[in-house]
Design a protein around this motif. Structure first.
Motif, PDB file in Angstrom:
ATOM      1  N   LEU A 163    -108.831 -22.774 -26.221  1.00 40.98           N
ATOM      2  CA  LEU A 163    -109.680 -23.713 -26.950  1.00 40.98           C
ATOM      3  C   LEU A 163    -111.118 -23.636 -26.445  1.00 40.98           C
ATOM      4  CD1 LEU A 163    -107.316 -26.793 -27.253  1.00 40.98           C
ATOM      5  CD2 LEU A 163    -108.254 -25.436 -29.145  1.00 40.98           C
ATOM      6  N   ASN A 164    -111.278 -23.395 -25.164  1.00 38.91           N
ATOM      7  CA  ASN A 164    -112.610 -23.216 -24.606  1.00 38.91           C
ATOM      8  C   ASN A 164    -113.304 -22.013 -25.243  1.00 38.91           C
ATOM      9  OD1 ASN A 164    -114.742 -23.771 -22.701  1.00 38.91           O
ATOM     10  ND2 ASN A 164    -114.050 -21.967 -21.596  1.00 38.91           N
ATOM     11  N   SER A 165    -112.581 -20.906 -25.400  1.00 35.00           N
ATOM     12  CA  SER A 165    -113.152 -19.721 -26.049  1.00 35.00           C
ATOM     13  C   SER A 165    -113.509 -20.009 -27.500  1.00 35.00           C
ATOM     14  CB  SER A 165    -112.159 -18.550 -25.990  1.00 35.00           C
ATOM     15  OG  SER A 165    -112.004 -18.121 -24.671  1.00 35.00           O
ATOM     16  N   LEU A 166    -112.623 -20.715 -28.200  1.00 34.87           N
ATOM     17  CA  LEU A 166    -112.902 -21.085 -29.591  1.00 34.87           C
ATOM     18  C   LEU A 166    -114.140 -21.965 -29.671  1.00 34.87           C
ATOM     19  CD1 LEU A 166    -112.183 -21.194 -32.600  1.00 34.87           C
ATOM     20  CD2 LEU A 166    -110.599 -23.065 -32.058  1.00 34.87           C
ATOM     21  N   GLY A 167    -114.244 -22.932 -28.765  1.00 37.30           N
ATOM     22  CA  GLY A 167    -115.413 -23.806 -28.748  1.00 37.30           C
ATOM     23  C   GLY A 167    -116.702 -23.030 -28.538  1.00 37.30           C
ATOM     24  N   HIS A 168    -116.649 -22.022 -27.695  1.00 34.71           N
ATOM     25  CA  HIS A 168    -117.836 -21.195 -27.433  1.00 34.71           C
ATOM     26  C   HIS A 168    -118.265 -20.466 -28.705  1.00 34.71           C
ATOM     27  CE1 HIS A 168    -120.405 -18.016 -26.031  1.00 34.71           C
ATOM     28  NE2 HIS A 168    -120.406 -18.488 -24.806  1.00 34.71           N
ATOM     29  N   VAL A 169    -117.309 -19.911 -29.424  1.00 31.60           N
ATOM     30  CA  VAL A 169    -117.637 -19.192 -30.666  1.00 31.60           C
ATOM     31  C   VAL A 169    -118.213 -20.162 -31.698  1.00 31.60           C
ATOM     32  CG1 VAL A 169    -116.721 -17.805 -32.567  1.00 31.60           C
ATOM     33  CG2 VAL A 169    -115.867 -17.454 -30.267  1.00 31.60           C
ATOM     34  N   LEU A 170    -117.605 -21.335 -31.815  1.00 35.79           N
ATOM     35  CA  LEU A 170    -118.087 -22.332 -32.784  1.00 35.79           C
ATOM     36  C   LEU A 170    -119.507 -22.785 -32.436  1.00 35.79           C
ATOM     37  CD1 LEU A 170    -114.810 -24.381 -33.218  1.00 35.79           C
ATOM     38  CD2 LEU A 170    -115.985 -23.081 -35.019  1.00 35.79           C
ATOM     39  N   LEU A 171    -119.765 -22.993 -31.165  1.00 32.97           N
ATOM     40  CA  LEU A 171    -121.112 -23.389 -30.746  1.00 32.97           C
ATOM     41  C   LEU A 171    -122.122 -22.286 -31.036  1.00 32.97           C
ATOM     42  CD1 LEU A 171    -123.058 -25.358 -29.379  1.00 32.97           C
ATOM     43  CD2 LEU A 171    -122.392 -24.343 -27.181  1.00 32.97           C
ATOM     44  N   THR A 172    -121.754 -21.057 -30.753  1.00 38.14           N
ATOM     45  CA  THR A 172    -122.648 -19.935 -31.025  1.00 38.14           C
ATOM     46  C   THR A 172    -122.954 -19.837 -32.515  1.00 38.14           C
ATOM     47  OG1 THR A 172    -121.773 -18.741 -29.114  1.00 38.14           O
ATOM     48  CG2 THR A 172    -122.943 -17.436 -30.768  1.00 38.14           C
ATOM     49  N   ARG A 173    -121.912 -20.020 -33.343  1.00 40.38           N
ATOM     50  CA  ARG A 173    -122.140 -19.967 -34.795  1.00 40.38           C
ATOM     51  C   ARG A 173    -123.030 -21.115 -35.248  1.00 40.38           C
ATOM     52  NH1 ARG A 173    -117.746 -20.539 -39.576  1.00 40.38           N
ATOM     53  NH2 ARG A 173    -117.738 -22.613 -38.735  1.00 40.38           N
ATOM     54  N   PHE A 174    -122.788 -22.320 -34.719  1.00 37.81           N
ATOM     55  CA  PHE A 174    -123.630 -23.456 -35.065  1.00 37.81           C
ATOM     56  C   PHE A 174    -125.086 -23.172 -34.722  1.00 37.81           C
ATOM     57  CE2 PHE A 174    -125.890 -27.178 -33.462  1.00 37.81           C
ATOM     58  CZ  PHE A 174    -125.992 -27.926 -34.626  1.00 37.81           C
ATOM     59  N   GLU A 175    -125.314 -22.681 -33.503  1.00 41.77           N
ATOM     60  CA  GLU A 175    -126.685 -22.389 -33.077  1.00 41.77           C
ATOM     61  C   GLU A 175    -127.330 -21.331 -33.964  1.00 41.77           C
ATOM     62  OE1 GLU A 175    -126.128 -23.465 -28.347  1.00 41.77           O
ATOM     63  OE2 GLU A 175    -125.933 -21.381 -29.003  1.00 41.77           O
ATOM     64  N   ARG A 176    -126.571 -20.318 -34.326  1.00 45.08           N
ATOM     65  CA  ARG A 176    -127.120 -19.260 -35.191  1.00 45.08           C
ATOM     66  C   ARG A 176    -127.450 -19.799 -36.578  1.00 45.08           C
ATOM     67  NH1 ARG A 176    -126.813 -13.839 -37.117  1.00 45.08           N
ATOM     68  NH2 ARG A 176    -128.366 -13.882 -38.730  1.00 45.08           N
ATOM     69  N   LEU A 177    -126.533 -20.580 -37.155  1.00 45.85           N
ATOM     70  CA  LEU A 177    -126.765 -21.110 -38.497  1.00 45.85           C
ATOM     71  C   LEU A 177    -127.869 -22.159 -38.494  1.00 45.85           C
ATOM     72  CD1 LEU A 177    -123.107 -21.310 -39.826  1.00 45.85           C
ATOM     73  CD2 LEU A 177    -124.835 -19.555 -40.304  1.00 45.85           C
ATOM     74  N   GLU A 178    -127.948 -22.954 -37.436  1.00 50.52           N
ATOM     75  CA  GLU A 178    -129.015 -23.959 -37.314  1.00 50.52           C
ATOM     76  C   GLU A 178    -130.369 -23.269 -37.223  1.00 50.52           C
ATOM     77  OE1 GLU A 178    -130.594 -27.819 -37.081  1.00 50.52           O
ATOM     78  OE2 GLU A 178    -128.592 -27.144 -37.617  1.00 50.52           O
ATOM     79  N   LYS A 179    -130.425 -22.194 -36.449  1.00 50.59           N
ATOM     80  CA  LYS A 179    -131.667 -21.431 -36.313  1.00 50.59           C
ATOM     81  C   LYS A 179    -132.078 -20.845 -37.665  1.00 50.59           C
ATOM     82  CE  LYS A 179    -133.638 -17.611 -33.672  1.00 50.59           C
ATOM     83  NZ  LYS A 179    -133.355 -16.574 -32.663  1.00 50.59           N
ATOM     84  N   ALA A 180    -131.119 -20.294 -38.390  1.00 50.85           N
ATOM     85  CA  ALA A 180    -131.414 -19.729 -39.714  1.00 50.85           C
ATOM     86  C   ALA A 180    -131.858 -20.811 -40.675  1.00 50.85           C
ATOM     87  CB  ALA A 180    -130.186 -18.990 -40.259  1.00 50.85           C
ATOM     88  N   SER A 181    -131.221 -21.980 -40.601  1.00 56.93           N
ATOM     89  CA  SER A 181    -131.572 -23.085 -41.471  1.00 56.93           C
ATOM     90  C   SER A 181    -133.002 -23.557 -41.195  1.00 56.93           C
ATOM     91  CB  SER A 181    -130.589 -24.243 -41.265  1.00 56.93           C
ATOM     92  OG  SER A 181    -130.980 -25.366 -41.995  1.00 56.93           O
ATOM     93  N   ASN A 182    -133.348 -23.643 -39.925  1.00 58.93           N
ATOM     94  CA  ASN A 182    -134.700 -24.076 -39.558  1.00 58.93           C
ATOM     95  C   ASN A 182    -135.752 -23.055 -39.994  1.00 58.93           C
ATOM     96  OD1 ASN A 182    -133.844 -26.449 -38.434  1.00 58.93           O
ATOM     97  ND2 ASN A 182    -133.717 -25.619 -36.358  1.00 58.93           N
ATOM     98  N   MET A 183    -135.401 -21.788 -39.984  1.00 55.95           N
ATOM     99  CA  MET A 183    -136.346 -20.746 -40.404  1.00 55.95           C
ATOM    100  C   MET A 183    -136.583 -20.794 -41.911  1.00 55.95           C
ATOM    101  SD  MET A 183    -135.128 -17.620 -37.947  1.00 55.95           S
ATOM    102  CE  MET A 183    -136.140 -16.417 -38.769  1.00 55.95           C
ATOM    103  N   CYS A 184    -135.568 -21.247 -42.668  1.00 56.09           N
ATOM    104  CA  CYS A 184    -135.678 -21.296 -44.113  1.00 56.09           C
ATOM    105  C   CYS A 184    -136.275 -22.616 -44.616  1.00 56.09           C
ATOM    106  CB  CYS A 184    -134.307 -21.100 -44.760  1.00 56.09           C
ATOM    107  SG  CYS A 184    -133.643 -19.446 -44.485  1.00 56.09           S
ATOM    108  N   ALA A 185    -136.328 -23.612 -43.763  1.00 55.59           N
ATOM    109  CA  ALA A 185    -136.836 -24.917 -44.181  1.00 55.59           C
ATOM    110  C   ALA A 185    -138.322 -24.821 -44.512  1.00 55.59           C
ATOM    111  CB  ALA A 185    -136.595 -25.947 -43.073  1.00 55.59           C
ATOM    112  N   LYS A 186    -138.676 -25.492 -45.581  1.00 54.89           N
ATOM    113  CA  LYS A 186    -140.081 -25.505 -45.993  1.00 54.89           C
ATOM    114  C   LYS A 186    -140.824 -26.590 -45.218  1.00 54.89           C
ATOM    115  CE  LYS A 186    -139.059 -23.938 -50.621  1.00 54.89           C
ATOM    116  NZ  LYS A 186    -139.120 -24.221 -52.047  1.00 54.89           N
ATOM    117  N   PRO A 187    -142.024 -26.292 -44.778  1.00 54.41           N
ATOM    118  CA  PRO A 187    -142.802 -27.338 -44.079  1.00 54.41           C
ATOM    119  C   PRO A 187    -143.179 -28.441 -45.058  1.00 54.41           C
ATOM    120  CG  PRO A 187    -144.046 -25.271 -44.233  1.00 54.41           C
ATOM    121  CD  PRO A 187    -142.694 -25.036 -44.843  1.00 54.41           C
ATOM    122  N   LEU A 188    -143.255 -29.654 -44.526  1.00 48.79           N
ATOM    123  CA  LEU A 188    -143.616 -30.810 -45.373  1.00 48.79           C
ATOM    124  C   LEU A 188    -145.074 -30.876 -45.644  1.00 48.79           C
ATOM    125  CD1 LEU A 188    -141.300 -33.486 -43.773  1.00 48.79           C
ATOM    126  CD2 LEU A 188    -140.965 -32.259 -45.895  1.00 48.79           C
TER     127      LEU A 188
END
Length: 140
Positions: free
Chosen positions: A115-140
């Motif tokens: 479960l620790n290994s699974l959690g690490h993969v999930l966290l890595t994916r979250f961080e990657r997708l969050e980073k991509a989401s922030n890069m695509c966000a339009k400035p206000l």
């Protein structure tokens, strides 16, 4: 010596035919390649590790003393390593699929590490997708 270990496993892998009972035991080739990758940085080593682990997973017969879960976990780690090197989300998704399968086939008493290994993969994916989401966000 690491180079000698890699050479010996490569020779062994080349001499074992598909379907031979010793084939799954060659999964030690993958960790040796990953160790060499850390030392030398050659991406061919992580490719070879993934191929070796995949082959070990595919050829491990049901009921074998080395469960497919252990080999799947090794494959997931190799895929994560390639993701860290190249940044391809597909590698992370495959690592997540492998880790999820590992958890599903693991008895309750052995779940903490997996479960620790699974959690690490999930966290890595979250961080990657969050980073991509922030890069695509339009400035206000």
């Amino acid at each position: 010596d690491l180079e000698d270990a890699v050479a010996a496993w490569r020779r062994a892998e080349n001499h074992v035919l598909d379907g031979h009972p010793a084939l799954p035991q060659l999964d030690n080739f993958g960790p040796a390649l990953q160790a060499r990758l850390k030392r030398l940085g050659n991406l061919e080593d992580v490719q070879g590790a993934i191929m070796s682990h995949s082959r070990a997973v595919e050829t491990t017969p049901d009921g074998h003393r080395d469960t497919p879960a252990i080999r799947l976990m090794d494959l997931g780690h190799a895929l994560q390593t390639r993701f860290q090197q190249l940044g391809h989300l597909e590698d992370l998704e495959e690592a997540l699929a492998a880790s999820t399968r590992v958890v599903k086939m693991t008895p309750d008493g052995q779940l903490s590490t997996r479960l620790n290994s699974l959690g690490h993969v999930l966290l890595t994916r979250f961080e990657r997708l969050e980073k991509a989401s922030n890069m695509c966000a339009k400035p206000l």
